[in-house]
Motif scaffolding. Sequence first.
Motif, PDB file in Angstrom:
ATOM      1  N   PRO A 504       7.947  -4.230  -5.867  1.00 36.35           N
ATOM      2  CA  PRO A 504       8.128  -4.866  -4.496  1.00 36.35           C
ATOM      3  C   PRO A 504       8.864  -6.203  -4.088  1.00 36.35           C
ATOM      4  CG  PRO A 504       5.800  -4.447  -5.371  1.00 36.35           C
ATOM      5  CD  PRO A 504       6.910  -4.364  -6.522  1.00 36.35           C
ATOM      6  N   LEU A 505       9.063  -6.882  -5.019  1.00 36.05           N
ATOM      7  CA  LEU A 505       9.945  -8.184  -4.784  1.00 36.05           C
ATOM      8  C   LEU A 505      11.276  -8.105  -4.809  1.00 36.05           C
ATOM      9  CD1 LEU A 505       8.164 -10.831  -6.991  1.00 36.05           C
ATOM     10  CD2 LEU A 505       7.976 -10.726  -4.267  1.00 36.05           C
ATOM     11  N   VAL A 506      11.726  -6.931  -5.507  1.00 39.82           N
ATOM     12  CA  VAL A 506      13.159  -6.492  -5.422  1.00 39.82           C
ATOM     13  C   VAL A 506      13.524  -5.778  -4.233  1.00 39.82           C
ATOM     14  CG1 VAL A 506      14.888  -5.011  -6.834  1.00 39.82           C
ATOM     15  CG2 VAL A 506      13.168  -6.306  -8.020  1.00 39.82           C
ATOM     16  N   ASN A 507      12.681  -4.900  -3.942  1.00 38.55           N
ATOM     17  CA  ASN A 507      12.659  -4.105  -2.685  1.00 38.55           C
ATOM     18  C   ASN A 507      12.541  -5.021  -1.669  1.00 38.55           C
ATOM     19  OD1 ASN A 507      12.834  -0.662  -2.951  1.00 38.55           O
ATOM     20  ND2 ASN A 507      11.718  -1.728  -4.769  1.00 38.55           N
ATOM     21  N   THR A 508      11.794  -5.952  -1.496  1.00 34.90           N
ATOM     22  CA  THR A 508      11.796  -6.726  -0.414  1.00 34.90           C
ATOM     23  C   THR A 508      13.058  -7.579  -0.234  1.00 34.90           C
ATOM     24  OG1 THR A 508       9.511  -7.395  -0.867  1.00 34.90           O
ATOM     25  CG2 THR A 508      10.609  -8.910   0.461  1.00 34.90           C
ATOM     26  N   LEU A 509      13.713  -8.063  -1.400  1.00 38.22           N
ATOM     27  CA  LEU A 509      15.131  -8.882  -1.197  1.00 38.22           C
ATOM     28  C   LEU A 509      16.086  -7.698  -0.541  1.00 38.22           C
ATOM     29  CD1 LEU A 509      16.709 -11.128  -1.658  1.00 38.22           C
ATOM     30  CD2 LEU A 509      17.237 -10.522  -3.932  1.00 38.22           C
ATOM     31  N   VAL A 510      16.024  -6.520  -1.065  1.00 37.81           N
ATOM     32  CA  VAL A 510      17.132  -5.520  -0.713  1.00 37.81           C
ATOM     33  C   VAL A 510      16.769  -5.166   0.829  1.00 37.81           C
ATOM     34  CG1 VAL A 510      17.563  -3.216  -1.076  1.00 37.81           C
ATOM     35  CG2 VAL A 510      17.248  -4.415  -2.943  1.00 37.81           C
ATOM     36  N   ALA A 511      15.552  -4.872   1.390  1.00 34.86           N
ATOM     37  CA  ALA A 511      15.147  -4.744   2.821  1.00 34.86           C
ATOM     38  C   ALA A 511      15.754  -6.025   3.575  1.00 34.86           C
ATOM     39  CB  ALA A 511      13.828  -4.388   2.892  1.00 34.86           C
TER      40      ALA A 511
END
Length: 938
Positions: A504-511
């Motif tokens: 989730p944190l990785v995808n949050t930064l990507v988003a």
Amino acid sequence: MNIQLTSKSVLVALATSLGVSALIALAFCFLRPFNSVVYAPRLRFADAKHKPPELGPSPLAWIGPLAMKEDVLVEKIGLDATIFLRFTNMCRNIFLVLSLVGCGILIPVNVVGGKQMYNTSGWSVEGLMKMTPQYMYGGIFWAFVGCAYAFNTVVMYFLWRNYKAVTRLRRAYLDSPEYQTSLSSRTLMVTDIPKSLRTDEGIVRITDDLKTTPEVPRAAIGRNVKDLPNMIEEHEEIVMKLEKVLAKYLKNPNKLPATRPTCKPSKKDEAYVDKNTKVDAIEYLAKRIERLEREIRTVRESVDRRDAMPYGFASYESIESAHSLAYLAKRKHPQGTTIRLAPRPNDIIWKNLPLDPKTRRWRRLINNVWITLLTLAWMAPNALIAVFLTNLSNLGNVWHGFKTQLEQNPNFWAVVQGVASPAITSLFYYLLPSIFRRLSIQAGDVTKTSRERHVINKLYSFFVFNNLLVFSLFSALWAFIGGVIEKTNKENKSVMDAFQELHPLVNTLVALCSVSPFWITWLLQRNLGAAIDLAQVANLAWGSFRRKFGSPTPRDFITQTAPPPFDYASYYNYFLFYSTVTLAFAPIQPVVLLVTALYFCIDAYWKKYLLMYVFVTKTESGGLFWRVLFNRMLFTAFFSNLVVVLMVVSHGDPYRWQMLAAMIPLPLMLLGFKIYCKRTFDDQLAFYTKGESHKGVEAALPVDKESRRRDRVGVRFGNPALYKKLIVPMVHEKSQHLLAELYKGRLHDDGQDVSGYSDVYAMKRMSHERPGKAAPAAAAATAPFEIVKETELDFENFKDRPEFSEEHGGGGEAYGRSADVIRPGTPGSLSQFGGSERGRSESRDSERTYAEDVGVQYPKGYHSTPSALREYSPSPERGHRGFENVPVAGAGQYGLYQVRDETALLGGAAPMGRGTPYERGTPGEDGEAGEYFRGRQF
């Protein structure tokens, strides 16, 4: 497709922003010399002291005067406007420096650090996405930790530097002749007064509990006006409604409509039982105005028989005494009261002064509930905008027909995404300030300045939560949910497994990296908004439309030519929000720093012109907005640090914990800096002195004890409902001959003045053209209306009237008529509002006494009629003032003025009945100082 669409959207936004802004600015340069009503109203109406430099007819003549120095700006446009420009310049400087730091370090780091990943994977990544950190992992994020320290240091340096400058400007303001000669500068406001002390004498006892001063303050307890303010407000609404009815009906006096206008009776009107039956609008509204005038007059004549209120004012002969007491009272509540420096009278929200602390707390709670509900209600449409409009490919994923259109017309939808999306987000901004103002008044704010500060707080909190956090995170959440659905459907994995694999944190930064181009386009469009503001497009368009297609009243024509008030709360919120968005996304997409720096470079220049030549400050606070701005800028820096924390946690392995430990001092730096500035500067901003002797301009401005005795505290700090002049329906001169046919009621002056207390209570209407002569019958025949000539439809002819100047110049301060300045030699009967003034007894304390069963009692000789409310009676020994323009009783409310001799009119009139004033004894004469008084012992 998504990346290409995003890049094209940014290019479209850049082209439209800079191109259209340049065209609008160029149009302004050529239109300005031909329309001074819109582009230079301050130049037309301000007095010599506040008037900006003259402008030549050439298109670029407006550029030269903008080099005016800051000290001169304070005198010309006021301290609030000057600090606004300083804050704008500070933001410009901050982002120029941060652009060098951020773009010079972070862009090379991101491009070089992510190159290996997308080259190895064979991904096609365009330039804008290469500048984000989503393709990097590991120790390279130490560069972001270092930049976080650099960002904090730059922000704190400029805040410290400007805090010092604002303190210098504030000290110069406190030493200025205007502040030194104002009544509010040496007056205290006391609230939450217990019943046993609700007298003028009780206020003195309360202040003496804090400190005994060499002089006895002149005290004034508040009067209970009950429903009088609501009646006056209703009267104004009906007058304006009648004006609109008449303007529409009489638009063409030579060809009236076949039917007369009708309306339904007001629900508040007890004279009509059936509220659904339509009546003649002109007859009904005119008669209702007459009834309200009689009711207002009756209430005003009886107001002194009512109970005293839990607030009052105490005025001292020296500024040092008032400010030293206010400083001592910061954390003390003698007798359960709250003592603070009095604001200017026009800054007070009078209906909130009587509220007790319990009521205020309850109202604040309800206010917070409403704001929370509004915030939650906006989340749904905000989320839809965030998910779909900022990235149209998301809409294509759930709507296959639209996906086909998106693939077939990528250029068109790039324009939609780059222009329409940020524009829709901005539309909501224009409604919020008025909503939050109403809520702040309901919450119990006692001054307009405190209301505006709270509006800034509420707007900023709402924008940061809803328009930044929710907006950005919903986009991230949508991308994450889409990834979970794809894995569960295509790879047949459980939701939990898909959740863990997606990180989730990785995808949050990507988003967040994916949504960052939206904020670039949105910030680029702010330049377009600044250009529209400079060109006053809305005022030009609305004024032209209303004149051509509407039926504007004479009052509309007059206010349209007046300088508009500057909305500090909205503009400050915009600048704070721009700064927060920029610092939040600076670690993710450093290009936003360049875009915001460009915006502030342009708008800092344009706003200076607007404040010098167009806008006026409605209520001058003396620079009290600064601390709100300072605190929000510190929060902005802290918020940027949190974004770096997110980046370190999601992409910083294997050095995650070391980086987090290195970032611990960052919030401590900001907190320590806040405490340092508070202890170093805040007291200097708030108080002229903390008790020690202050040598300023006192030597040049000696205390005029005679004028100080005529301060009339009870009138200047009395509720305006007691003496505010009632407005009268304005009718254009071209329709004057039809008034007798339209209205069959009172068409003559009945000799009664309902506009306030007056020395000429029953005089005949006097001629405006021939001073000293009675008005002809034709003029008297228009008594219920004010006839305005075509040549008089300009603010210049009405800027001395409170009903206009209070909304367009802070009670006339920009026009040389400050209501708060004490002018030595001014007769006691002349009020700051241009009419006669009624106050209370000349004695320093009223002889009213309080009894639990009957309330406040007044001694014999304290009359309730208007003629008995005089504090000073003009007499020959007071000196001869010559001739003054003052409103005539019974006619002044209709806009007719005469020239009369104030002192000769009522020479020798006796003062009102009063008791023997007492004086406080000096130490060692009557016992302990502050405890015993000549003629009275506490």
